[in-house]
Design a protein around this motif. Structure first.
Motif, short mmCIF file in Angstrom:
data_model
loop_
_atom_site.label_atom_id
_atom_site.label_comp_id
_atom_site.label_asym_id
_atom_site.label_seq_id
_atom_site.Cartn_x
_atom_site.Cartn_y
_atom_site.Cartn_z
N GLY A 180 35.44 45.37 46.71
CA GLY A 180 35.03 46.35 47.72
C GLY A 180 36.23 47.03 48.35
N CYS A 181 37.16 46.22 48.84
CA CYS A 181 38.35 46.76 49.51
C CYS A 181 39.42 47.17 48.51
N CYS A 212 34.45 38.42 51.12
CA CYS A 212 35.50 39.12 51.87
C CYS A 212 35.10 39.22 53.33
N ARG A 235 36.10 41.26 55.47
CA ARG A 235 35.99 42.65 55.90
C ARG A 235 34.68 43.31 55.46
N CYS A 236 34.40 43.17 54.14
CA CYS A 236 33.30 43.99 53.60
C CYS A 236 32.18 43.16 53.00
N CYS A 295 39.39 41.58 46.18
CA CYS A 295 38.13 42.09 46.71
C CYS A 295 37.81 43.41 46.03
N SER A 336 32.02 41.59 50.20
CA SER A 336 31.94 41.51 48.74
C SER A 336 32.28 40.11 48.26
ZN ZN Z 1 36.48 43.56 51.07
#
Ligand code: ZN
Ligand code: ZN
Length: 956
Positions: A162-163, A178, A180-181, A160, A183
C-alpha cells in the motif's frame, strides 16, 4: 457567589501581554535549579487539534508554571514532527508540495495552542523538516555510519504494497499489517539501510531500572527487546546414505541451535531448521526428498511471521530424508526436520526440539510420531495438610507409583486410607530398594493389593515428579523422585495382602472420580499427564539424563553446556532497525555510492543534503524513491576518489527526527553543533516527559540514539527521559474515539469561545486520574465553569476577621496542591481547591488568603488568576510570584478517620484526634451506634489499636 467571567476579553488581553513582556523566555541560569518539561511533540496533521490533544499539554503547562513559581528555570518548548507519510499522501492527492501543507498545518496548530494560554518559549520552536534541523539528523546518521552501526543489508524486509515502502518491525500492527494503511505486509528482499540497535539491547534493558517510568511501559520495552538467556549448542549432522565400509555415517556438517533450556538436552529427540536456514540451500543435494523440501520452503515464504508463530494453527514440517543428527548429550541419533514454526531471525534459526518440555515441540512430535522423552521432573510440594512439616525427619528415597487399570471396565484402582476424618486417595506405590523399577512395581502391587497378573502399558514411566510432602502414616516428611507406571491387570485373582492386614482399602474409580478426588499434588500431576497433559515447562530435577540425573535444572544448564562444548549466550527478539524508506518526504540519507569505493559518507561540511524539488511525489513502484527520477540530483562525484557517484535515493523513516529532538530545544539555533556542551550539561536530562502511545517505538528509538550520542560524547547522561507520565485519552461523549468518521469530534476552539480556556483547562484536569482514558462530558465542563465563577466572586467574601478554620483549610489546600502537582494528580488538586472555596464562601477570607489561593490556582487557570491578581492591586504578573508554602502546623489534620474492625472485618469508622489515647478511641468506638450493634452482648477478648489508622475488636 457566582460572578460571570468575561473570558474572551481577559484571555486575549493577558495572552498578548505575556507575549509582549516575554515572561516565559527561557535562559540558562546557573544560579537556579532547572526543570526540563517535555511534551511528545505533535505531528501537525491537516485536521487540527481536538479536545483530547491538549490534555497532556495542559498538564505540562501546569507543571512548568508550578516549577517556575518554586524558583526553577524551566524549559517547556514546543515543536513539530512533520516528516512522514500523511503529509506526503496529502501532497500526492492535492498536488501541493508537502512543505506547503506542513506550513499551513503548523500555523493552524500554533493558533489553536495559542488560545489555551500555554507558556511555551516560542523562540525555541523546532521543526524536523527544517533543513537547519535535519542537517543534524543527517549528521547523527553519518556518525552511526562511521562507527559501523549503519549498514546496507539485502535481507528480506517488511514491504508494504500500500505505502510502497519497506518498514521496520516497529511499524507493523500485532497482526502483521501496516500500521499506516492496514495492508498485509510482505517479505521482500531488497537493499536497505539498517541500524544496529541490537548492539544496544542489553544497555537498553538494564538501564530501564533507573528510570521513573510507569511499570507497564517498562514492561512493554522489555518485551519488545525480548532478551532470553540461554545457550548455543552444536549438533553434528550425518548422512547414512554415504556411510563408509565400516557402516560409519559420514559427517556432513554442523548446526548450531539456540535454547533457553540446555538442561533438557537429553530430551531433544529431533532437530528443526527454519526453512531459510543456510544448511538447506548449501547441502540440498544431500537431502533425498529435495522436491518435497523445496515445495515446503516455497509455501513457507508465502506466510508472514505472525501466521507462522500462531499457536492455534496446526504445525507443519518436512523430515529431511538422508540427514540425521547426533544428540551431543545422549549420543543418540535423531531425525532432522524443517518447519516454519522456527524463524530464521530468532536465535540461530535452528532449535533442538524437546517435546516433553515444550508445547509447540510436543504438538509437532505428536503429529509426526517422534519420541517424547521426559528429562526434567517438576518439583512438586504437597499443599495443605500434606505439606512438609517443620522439625520432622525427612525420608529421602526414590519411589514408584502404579496407575492400575481394570482388565475390562475402564476403571482404575486407587488406595484409600483414613487420616482423622480425611479420606486420602492416591495411587498404589512405594519406595524402590536396590531393585529396578519393574521389580518394584511387581512387588508393591502384590504387597498392597494382592494382584499379580498384569501387563505394562509402556516400559517407560507415564510421568516422573520430584516431590516432597508429609506422610501421615509415618509421621515423617518424605521426598523423592517418583516414576509413575501405567499397568493393566490381566486377571483379578488376589492373594492375601496389606488389605487383609487392615492397613488400607482399595477401590475401583472412574477417570472422572479420580480427577475429582485425588489427594496428593504430584499424584494429581501425573494423572493429568496420563490424560494428555504431558508437557512440563517447569524447572525441576533431571532424570533420564545420564550423569546429570538428580541435578537441578539451573545447575544442569551450565554443567551440560560445558560438557558438550556449548556456549552460554543471550538472544533477542528485537531486530536491527530497517532505516530506509522508498518515499519522498523524509530526510535524504547522506551517502554517495561509488563503483570503486562503495558507499561513502558525504563530508560533514556539505550537510544538509536538502530534498530536491520533484514533479511527482508518488513512489516509483519499483522499490525506488521518487528521488531516483531526478538525474541532476542523483548524479554527483564521489567524495573519496572524485569519480562519478550516485546519491542514495532512500530517505529516513518518520522516526528519525523525533529520536533526538528534545536535545535541539536546549540549543535550537546552534549551527556549529547539535547542542553545545554547556547547554546540554545545564538542561539534561529531560526531567519529565509526557505523552500517550509510543510505549515502544519512539521511546526505543530515542533511547538507542541517545545512548549512541552518549558514547560519542555529545550528551552527558545515559538516558534521555528521567521520568515519564503516561497520558490517558479523552473519548467523545458517546464513548467512542473522536473521529471525523463518527462526526463526534469536539474542537477546542469552540469550547474556548464558549467557556474560555481556563474552564477547559480546569475541566480536563478534573475529569479523572491523568493516566485514565475518560469520555468528555458537558456536565463536567459546566462544573469547571461554575468553580471558576465562584473564584471570580470570592472578593465579595473578603473579611478582616478571618476564622482559624479558613486558615487551616488554606494551608491544607496548599500542601495538597503541591503534592498533587508533583505526582500528576491534578484531579484531586482541583477538588481540594473546590473544598477550600466552600469554606471561604461560608466563613469569609482575608485578602492575604485570597492572594495565596490565587497563586496556587494560577498554574491551572492562568488568565483568571492574573486578572484577579491585578484587581487586588498588583502590577507584576502572578506567574512570576513564588508558590505559597504550607504552614505545617496549620496544615496538620485536627481529626483523622479511623477504621473500626470487628474480628478483622471493617464495620465502620470514627473521627478522632490523631494523637488521641487508645482508651479514648476505644470509648468513642463503643459509643458509635453502628459498632455498638456488633459489640452488643459480645465479650471483648482483645483490642488492637494502630494509632491514627485502625482499631480492631476481637470478640467471641
Ligand atoms: Zn502501508
Ligand atoms: Zn569513489
Amino acid at each position: 457567589m457566582h460572578k460571570k467571567i468575561n473570558h474572551q476579553e481577559i484571555e486575549a488581553k493577558w495572552q498578548k501581554q505575556w507575549a509582549n513582556s516575554a515572561i516565559y523566555h527561557t535562559t540558562e541560569n546557573p544560579d537556579k535549579p532547572k526543570t526540563f518539561v517535555l511534551d511528545m511533540f505533535p505531528y501537525p496533521s491537516g485536521e487540527g487539534l481536538h479536545v483530547g490533544h491538549p490534555k497532556g499539554y495542559i498538564a505540562t503547562d501546569i507543571y512548568s508554571r508550578f516549577k517556575r513559581m518554586t524558583g526553577h528555570e524551566v524549559l517547556h518548548p514546543m515543536g513539530w514532527d512533520a516528516f512522514g507519510l500523511p503529509a506526503e499522501n496529502y501532497a500526492i492527492k492535492n498536488k501541493v508540495h508537502p512543505r506547503v501543507a506542513v506550513e499551513k498545518n503548523v500555523a493552524r496548530f500554533k493558533e489553536q495552542l495559542g488560545v489555551l494560554g500555554f507558556d511555551y518559549d516560542w523562540d525555541r520552536e523546532i521543526n524536523t523538516t527544517d533543513p537547519a534541523y535535519y542537517k543534524w539528523t543527517q549528521w547523527i546518521f553519518l556518525q552511526l555510519f562511521k562507527k559501523g552501526l549503519a549498514y546496507e543489508s539485502y535481507e528480506p524486509i517488511n514491504w508494504c504494497p500500500g505505502c510502497q515502502t519497506g518498514l521496520a518491525n516497529e511499524d507493523l500492527e500485532s497482526d502483521g499489517t501496516c500500521e499506516r494503511c492496514g495492508s498485509v505486509v510482505e517479505k521482500r528482499p531488497m537493499r536497505q539501510w539498517v541500524l544496529k540497535i541490537r548492539e544496544y539491547a542489553d544497555r537498553m534493558l538494564d538501564d530501564l531500572d533507573m528510570l521513573e517510568w510507569p511499570e507497564h511501559i517498562k514492561e512493554a520495552q522489555r518485551n519488545w527487546i525480548g532478551r532470553s538467556k540461554g545457550a548455543e549448542i552444536d549438533f553434528k549432522l550425518f548422512s547414512p546414505r554415504t556411510s563408509d565400509v565400516l557402516g560409519e555415517n559420514e559427517e556432513i556438517g554442523e548446526v548450531t541451535v539456540f535454547t533457553t533450556r540446555p538442561d533438557t538436552l537429553y530430551g531433544a529427540t529431533y532437530l528443526v531448521l527454519a526453512p531459510e536456514h543456510p544448511f538447506i540451500e548449501n547441502e540440498i543435494e544431500k537431502i533425498e526428498n529435495r522436491k518435497e523440501v523445496d515445495d515446503y520452503i516455497a509455501k513457507a515464504k508465502q506466510k508472514n511471521e505472525q501466521d507462522r508463530l500462531d499457536a492455534t494453527k496446526e504445525k507443519t514440517g518436512v523430515k529431511l530424508e538422508g540427514v540425521t543428527a547426533i544428540n551431543p548429550g545422549s549420543g543418540e541419533e535423531i531425525p532432522v526436520y524443517i518447519a516454519d514454526y522456527v524463524l530464521a531471525s530468532y536465535g540461530t534459526g535452528a532449535i533442538m526440539a524437546v517435546p516433553a518440555h515444550d508445547e509447540r515441540d510436543f504438538e509437532f512430535a505428536t503429529k509426526f510420531g517422534v519420541e517424547i522423552k521426559q528429562v526434567v521432573a517438576p518439583f512438586i510440594k504437597a499443599d495443605g495438610e500434606d505439606s512438609p512439616r517443620d522439625g520432622l525427619e525427612t525420608l529421602e528415597r526414590p519411589c514408584i507409583d502404579i496407575i492400575i487399570e481394570h482388565p475390562n471396565n475402564g476403571t482404575f484402582l486407587i488406595q484409600k486410607e483414613k487420616d482423622g476424618d480425611r479420606n486420602l486417595i492416591h495411587f498404589v506405590g512405594g519406595g524402590v530398594d536396590g531393585e529396578d523399577d519393574m521389580t518394584a512395581v511387581t512387588r508393591e502391587l502384590l504387597e498392597k493389593t494382592g494382584f499379580s497378573e498384569f501387563e505394562f502399558m509402556s516400559n517407560k514411566p507415564v510421568f516422573t515428579t520430584k516431590s516432597i510432602g508429609y506422610r501421615h502414616s509415618k509421621n515423617k516428611n518424605q521426598q523423592g523422585v517418583s516414576n509413575f507406571y501405567h499397568i493393566k491387570l490381566t486377571g483379578l485373582g488376589q492373594v492375601r495382602s496389606e488389605i487383609e492386614d487392615g492397613k488400607h482399602t482399595v477401590e475401583w474409580l472412574t477417570r472422572e472420580e479420580i480427577t475429582k478426588q485425588i489427594t496428593w499434588a504430584w499424584h494429581a500431576r501425573s494423572w493429568a499427564a496420563l490424560n494428555g497433559e504431558m508437557v512440563s515447562t517447569n524447572l525441576g530435577v533431571l532424570v533420564n539424563s545420564g550423569e546429570f540425573d538428580g541435578m537441578n535444572s539451573e545447575e544442569a544448564k551450565k554443567a551440560i553446556v560445558e560438557k558438550v562444548g556449548g556456549r552460554m549466550t543471550n538472544t533477542y527478539k528485537i531486530r536491527d532497525w530497517v532505516f530506509s524508506r522508498q518515499r519522498y518526504w523524509g530526510e535524504p540519507i547522506p551517502i554517495v555510492h561509488c563503483e570503486k569505493c562503495g558507499p561513502v559518507a558525504v563530508p560533514e561540511d556539505q550537510l544538509p543534503i536538502t530534498l530536491p524539488e520533484v514533479e511527482r511525489y508518488e513512489p516509483a513502484g519499483d522499490g525506488q524513491s521518487p528521488l531516483s527520477t531526478i538525474p541532476d540530483w542523483v548524479n554527483t562525484t564521489c567524495p573519496q576518489c572524485g569519480e562519478a557517484g550516485k546519491r542514495e535515493t532512500n530517505t529516513m523513516p518518520q522516526w528519525a527526527g523525533s529520536s533526538w529532538y528534545y536535545l535541539r530545544y536546549m540549543d535550537p539555533k546552534n549551527d556549529r553543533e547539535l547542542v553545545s556542551k554547556e547547554r546540554e550539561k545545564y538542561w539534561a536530562p529531560v526531567d519529565i516527559y509526557v505523552g500517550g502511545d509510543h510505549a515502544v517505538r519512539h521511546l526505543i528509538y530515542a533511547r538507542f540514539w541517545h545512548k549512541f550520542l552518549y558514547d560519542i560524547g555529545v550528551v552527558s547522561t545515559v538516558e534521555p527521559f528521567q521520568r515519564l507520565e503516561f497520558l490517558g485519552f479523552i473519548l467523545a461523549e458517546d464513548g467512542r474515539k473522536m473521529s471525523k468518521r463518527w462526526g463526534n469530534v469536539i474542537n477546542p476552539d469552540d469550547i474556548v469561545a464558549l467557556v474560555g480556556a481556563d474552564s477547559l483547562r480546569v475541566y480536563e484536569m478534573f475529569m479523572g486520574p491523568f493516566e485514565n482514558t475518560i469520555a468528555w462530558s458537558k456536565d463536567g465542563l459546566a462544573g469547571a465553569c461554575r468553580f471558576l465563577e465562584r473564584v471570580n466572586g470570592l472578593s465579595a467574601h473578603l473579611t478582616d476577621n478571618e476564622s482559624e478554620s479558613v486558615q487551616r483549610q488554606l494551608h491544607k489546600t496548599i500542601r495538597k496542591v503541591v503534592e498533587d502537582i508533583e505526582s500528576f494528580k491534578f484531579n484531586t488538586a482541583v477538588s481540594a481547591m473546590m473544598i477550600f472555596i466552600n469554606e471561604a464562601e461560608k466563613n469569609g477570607l482575608s485578602q492575604k488568603t485570597f492572594e495565596q489561593f490565587l497563586q496556587i490556582l494560577a498554574p491551572f487557570a492562568p488568565h483568571l488568576t492574573e486578572e484577579l491578581w491585578q484587581e487586588l492591586g498588583h502590577s507584576n504578573s502572578i506567574h512570576l510570584e513564588s508558590f505559597p508554602v504550607a504552614d505545617e502546623e496549620l496544615a496538620k489534620d485536627t481529626t483523622v478517620e479511623i477504621g473500626v474492625q470487628i474480628n478483622g472485618k471493617l464495620r465502620g469508622s470514627i473521627e478522632v484526634a490523631p494523637d488521641a489515647p487508645e482508651s479514648t478511641v476505644t470509648d468513642m468506638a463503643k459509643g458509635n451506634s453502628v459498632i455498638a450493634k456488633y459489640l452488643d452482648q459480645a465479650e471483648i477478648k482483645k483490642v488492637v489499636y494502630v494509632p491514627g489508622r485502625i482499631l480492631n475488636f476481637i470478640i467471641n
